[in-house]
Design a protein around this motif. Structure first.
Motif, PDB file in Angstrom:
ATOM      1  N   SER A   1       0.991  -1.299  -0.158  1.00 35.40           N
ATOM      2  CA  SER A   1       0.031  -0.125  -0.025  1.00 35.40           C
ATOM      3  C   SER A   1       1.074   1.150   0.045  1.00 35.40           C
ATOM      4  N   LEU A   2       0.649   2.166  -0.934  1.00 31.98           N
ATOM      5  CA  LEU A   2       1.366   3.380  -0.805  1.00 31.98           C
ATOM      6  C   LEU A   2       0.585   4.532  -0.612  1.00 31.98           C
ATOM      7  N   MET A   3       0.897   5.284   0.280  1.00 31.73           N
ATOM      8  CA  MET A   3       0.094   6.458   0.675  1.00 31.73           C
ATOM      9  C   MET A   3       0.836   7.819   0.606  1.00 31.73           C
ATOM     10  N   SER A   4       0.096   8.885  -0.083  1.00 31.91           N
ATOM     11  CA  SER A   4       0.696  10.058  -0.466  1.00 31.91           C
ATOM     12  C   SER A   4       1.121  10.807   0.843  1.00 31.91           C
ATOM     13  N   PRO A   5       1.866  11.815   0.872  1.00 34.06           N
ATOM     14  CA  PRO A   5       2.276  12.513   2.114  1.00 34.06           C
ATOM     15  C   PRO A   5       1.041  13.307   2.422  1.00 34.06           C
ATOM     16  N   CYS A   6       0.035  13.712   1.647  1.00 32.94           N
ATOM     17  CA  CYS A   6      -1.344  14.329   2.257  1.00 32.94           C
ATOM     18  C   CYS A   6      -1.967  13.423   2.910  1.00 32.94           C
ATOM     19  N   ARG A   7      -1.851  11.980   2.777  1.00 37.57           N
ATOM     20  CA  ARG A   7      -2.553  10.999   3.215  1.00 37.57           C
ATOM     21  C   ARG A   7      -4.119  10.991   2.601  1.00 37.57           C
TER      22      ARG A   7
ATOM     23  N   ILE B   1      -9.074   7.788  -3.822  1.00 37.08           N
ATOM     24  CA  ILE B   1      -8.518   9.223  -3.388  1.00 37.08           C
ATOM     25  C   ILE B   1      -9.785   9.821  -2.493  1.00 37.08           C
ATOM     26  N   LEU B   2      -9.420  10.281  -1.202  1.00 32.54           N
ATOM     27  CA  LEU B   2     -10.331  10.588  -0.347  1.00 32.54           C
ATOM     28  C   LEU B   2     -10.688  12.270  -0.434  1.00 32.54           C
ATOM     29  N   ALA B   3     -12.054  12.450   0.067  1.00 37.68           N
ATOM     30  CA  ALA B   3     -12.421  13.889   0.055  1.00 37.68           C
ATOM     31  C   ALA B   3     -11.921  14.664   1.155  1.00 37.68           C
ATOM     32  N   PRO B   4     -11.590  15.811   1.034  1.00 34.93           N
ATOM     33  CA  PRO B   4     -12.058  16.780   0.004  1.00 34.93           C
ATOM     34  C   PRO B   4     -10.655  17.038  -0.879  1.00 34.93           C
ATOM     35  N   GLN B   5     -11.147  17.147  -1.998  1.00 35.96           N
ATOM     36  CA  GLN B   5      -9.876  17.295  -3.178  1.00 35.96           C
ATOM     37  C   GLN B   5     -10.256  18.761  -3.752  1.00 35.96           C
ATOM     38  N   ASP B   6      -9.177  19.360  -4.032  1.00 40.83           N
ATOM     39  CA  ASP B   6      -9.118  21.005  -4.539  1.00 40.83           C
ATOM     40  C   ASP B   6      -9.672  20.741  -5.818  1.00 40.83           C
ATOM     41  N   ARG B   7     -10.565  21.575  -6.221  1.00 43.40           N
ATOM     42  CA  ARG B   7     -11.091  21.594  -7.434  1.00 43.40           C
ATOM     43  C   ARG B   7     -10.316  22.196  -8.688  1.00 43.40           C
TER      44      ARG B   7
END
Length: 237
Positions: free
Chosen positions: A68-74, A120-126
């Protein structure tokens, strides 16, 4: 460092590098041959290399390990797992039942030996209207004939509701499907479900569009219905 320690370190490093090089020599061509065309169209070379490095270092195909790979912003988690059943995908989605999944991409390798699924978890930038990706996406839709010049304002309005990730990994055919089904359901309640047989392939596409989609659990329930029917999810978005 004494000579014995240095010699042992060198020998160990050589063995590790040789093992990784040998495994990489088989994984890279296999990966390029067996992943979906959609995967390569919507992932940068850097992302592809990161995934292949994870498969190699995690011994995913050789030892049937899970990575499992997680981005720095989680907010972005990529699960790479051996095996290709929809039941395994349900297990992955089930890990995120308590979260709001805003976007997801699911890929099963053509030989069924590996799943690569990104949540990809919310919230995401539009996306911003002056963003290069946004401008390129609109021009691509016009140049390809997916939209007419008269439809451009409506498509821009539609695209401005999307996340930056959606537009960065833009795929014109898919965006056209989303744009038209969203327009169809705008004046109606409930949902719209469509089944399309793909030309020249032994697979079909299921599209589900829902007004006021629940924040959690919807994707899991949908995948569970598909699994109950005995179907395989080769790729999903």
């Amino acid at each position: 460092m004494d000579s014995e320690h240095a010699s042992r370190t060198t020998a160990t490093l050589d063995m590790v590098c040789n093992d990784l090089d040998s495994y990489a020599a088989s994984v890279v061509p296999w990966f390029n041959e067996n992943m979906s065309d959609y995967y390569f169209r919507t992932h940068t070379l850097e992302e592809q290399v990161r995934h292949m490095n994870a498969i190699i270092s995690g011994q995913v195909t050789a030892e049937e390990q899970t990575v499992s790979l997680m981005s720095p912003c989680r907010k972005r988690i990529t699960h790479i797992t051996p095996g290709g059943s929809t039941k395994e995908l349900l297990g992955i989605i089930g890990r995120h039942l308590s979260t709001n999944i805003q976007n997801a991409r699911f890929y099963l390798s053509k030989d069924g030996k590996l799943r690569l699924d990104t949540i990809i978890l919310a919230p995401q930038d539009r996306v911003e209207p002056d963003c290069e990706y946004f401008t390129d996406a609109v021009e691509t839709m016009l140049d390809s004939g997916h939209i007419t010049p008269d439809e451009k304002p409506a498509f821009e309005e539609f695209l401005l509701t999307a996340s930056h990730d959606y537009v960065q990994k833009f795929e014109a055919d898919r965006a056209a499907r989303h744009f038209h089904i969203a327009a169809d359901i705008r004046t109606r309640d409930m949902s719209d479900v469509r089944l399309e047989q793909l030309d020249g392939k032994d697979e079909s596409r299921i599209m589900v569009c829902v007004n006021e989609c629940p924040a959690g659990g919807f994707l899991y329930q949908l995948a569970k219905i598909i699994a109950r029917a005995g179907l395989f999810i080769h790729r999903g978005y």
